[in-house]
Design an enzyme around this catalytic site. Sequence first.
Site, mmCIF file in Angstrom:
data_model
loop_
_atom_site.group_PDB
_atom_site.id
_atom_site.type_symbol
_atom_site.label_atom_id
_atom_site.label_comp_id
_atom_site.label_asym_id
_atom_site.label_seq_id
_atom_site.Cartn_x
_atom_site.Cartn_y
_atom_site.Cartn_z
ATOM 1 N N ASP A 77 13.267 9.321 -7.779
ATOM 2 C CA ASP A 77 12.813 8.704 -6.522
ATOM 3 C C ASP A 77 13.558 7.402 -6.239
ATOM 4 O O ASP A 77 12.953 6.404 -5.854
ATOM 5 C CB ASP A 77 11.302 8.451 -6.596
ATOM 6 C CG ASP A 77 10.684 8.166 -5.230
ATOM 7 O OD1 ASP A 77 11.319 8.510 -4.212
ATOM 8 O OD2 ASP A 77 9.578 7.597 -5.185
ATOM 9 N N PHE A 92 0.849 -1.186 0.000
ATOM 10 C CA PHE A 92 0.000 0.000 0.000
ATOM 11 C C PHE A 92 0.883 1.234 0.000
ATOM 12 O O PHE A 92 2.084 1.171 0.312
ATOM 13 C CB PHE A 92 -0.918 0.024 1.222
ATOM 14 C CG PHE A 92 -0.182 0.157 2.535
ATOM 15 C CD1 PHE A 92 0.045 1.403 3.097
ATOM 16 C CD2 PHE A 92 0.311 -0.959 3.192
ATOM 17 C CE1 PHE A 92 0.732 1.536 4.301
ATOM 18 C CE2 PHE A 92 1.001 -0.843 4.388
ATOM 19 C CZ PHE A 92 1.215 0.409 4.945
ATOM 20 N N GLY A 93 0.299 2.358 -0.373
ATOM 21 C CA GLY A 93 1.032 3.618 -0.366
ATOM 22 C C GLY A 93 0.074 4.782 -0.431
ATOM 23 O O GLY A 93 -1.147 4.620 -0.396
ATOM 24 N N THR A 109 -3.021 0.992 -3.663
ATOM 25 C CA THR A 109 -2.819 -0.278 -2.968
ATOM 26 C C THR A 109 -2.349 -1.288 -4.002
ATOM 27 O O THR A 109 -2.610 -1.137 -5.209
ATOM 28 C CB THR A 109 -4.115 -0.777 -2.295
ATOM 29 O OG1 THR A 109 -5.183 -0.795 -3.257
ATOM 30 C CG2 THR A 109 -4.486 0.104 -1.127
ATOM 31 N N VAL A 110 -1.634 -2.335 -3.550
ATOM 32 C CA VAL A 110 -0.997 -3.270 -4.470
ATOM 33 C C VAL A 110 -1.434 -4.687 -4.118
ATOM 34 O O VAL A 110 -1.402 -5.092 -2.946
ATOM 35 C CB VAL A 110 0.543 -3.146 -4.405
ATOM 36 C CG1 VAL A 110 1.193 -4.034 -5.461
ATOM 37 C CG2 VAL A 110 0.967 -1.687 -4.611
#
Length: 410
Positions: free
Chosen positions: A185, A64-65, A69-70
């Site tokens: 990043d 998640f971030g 979500t993954v």
Amino acid sequence: MSTTTPQPTSSPLRSFPTSGFEVLDPSVPVEEETLPTYSAEKYYPVHIGEVLGDRYQVVAKIGFGVTSTVWLGRDISTSQYAVLKVYVTGRERNHEIEVYERIEATQTDHLGKSCIRKLLGHFSIDGPHGRHVCLVHEPLGLSLYEYLFFLPGRIMEFESMKACLRQVIATLDWLHTEAGVIHTDLQLKNLLLPGSPTYLSRAETVEMNSPTPRKVLDDGRRTIHTSQIVVPGNGLPLLSDMGECRFVSTEKQFDEIMPNAYRAPEVILHMGWDEKVDIWNVAMLAWDIVSSRCLFQGWNADDIFADRVHVAEMVALLGPPPRDFVERSKVGHVFWDENNTWKDLAPIPDITLESLGAKFKEEERDKQGFYRFLRKALQWKPEDRPTARELINDEWLLEGLGIPKRDEVQ
């Protein structure tokens, strides 16, 4: 790049348990709920077992971030696994897709292109509060950040770190020179190790036989699942998460980029920046792989990340910046006076690379080579930093490979 399109079903859907799991306290935040910007309406309420895009049955949550979500999904047309990155609402024009289209369109025999996580397709989902873009990625394993938790002291030895760096820098060389992409990043969380098919299957089996804990909200309409760890296979990490990438331009760029502690000086001082920010981040990444302490801390006495503290640490490790560099910045006068003297906005700590690396167990010669490598990349002026192609030919980085220094990456 074509989008993912529905395919004839050749593998039956599987029925996942609707009970028998630990129900978590609704009042205690978990997973994406712990993020400071979390808003339930922005996230698509994925349920394990549902089919997304008429093709992928969700079998486990794996991350998640802030923006997504993954999930691990099984392609019901092929029975192959894929990773589904379900974005929050409000991102119909998805920049990450644009970056991948640029990458896919760039024809090359450069090995760096093969070191980027593949995008297999994309589609959209209509949720209760808007539309969500879903990216379909090749399945990989742990991030390098997660992998380090399994190592003594959460650090790698120099030789293993060098192998990772060579791959990352070669990938940057291709991104910068051929694809025209700046990652912006680079960090441990965005380097993913290859996945093991055995453990992907095991993740699905876990959800079938011993389902993971979750929170059930809104009378079952919304569920916050907890994530599984997908164990990696063998190999070097691939560069992932292209959502913060920018395209190389003939003009300097001024976007706010990079996590706080990883920002290059030109970003902190609101100057224009270019692909050399990635070179700065290579040094930050290298340090994070072999040290449990981030190179720059940046926290003040009130536990707030402060630019003045961050810049003071840079002065300690790099020495004072060149005067002409400070004069390029519209905010340079905030930190230095007209004589280029630090204004004591924060104390300059008594630290050096050598003192911070005092606990490294490698031989002194190896440590000195590492410090020289870092100092090449950690330059105040972006133009003083090497290109990725120059940096990968660093003698210390190539040491132990049994090959001579080369003038260019093949």
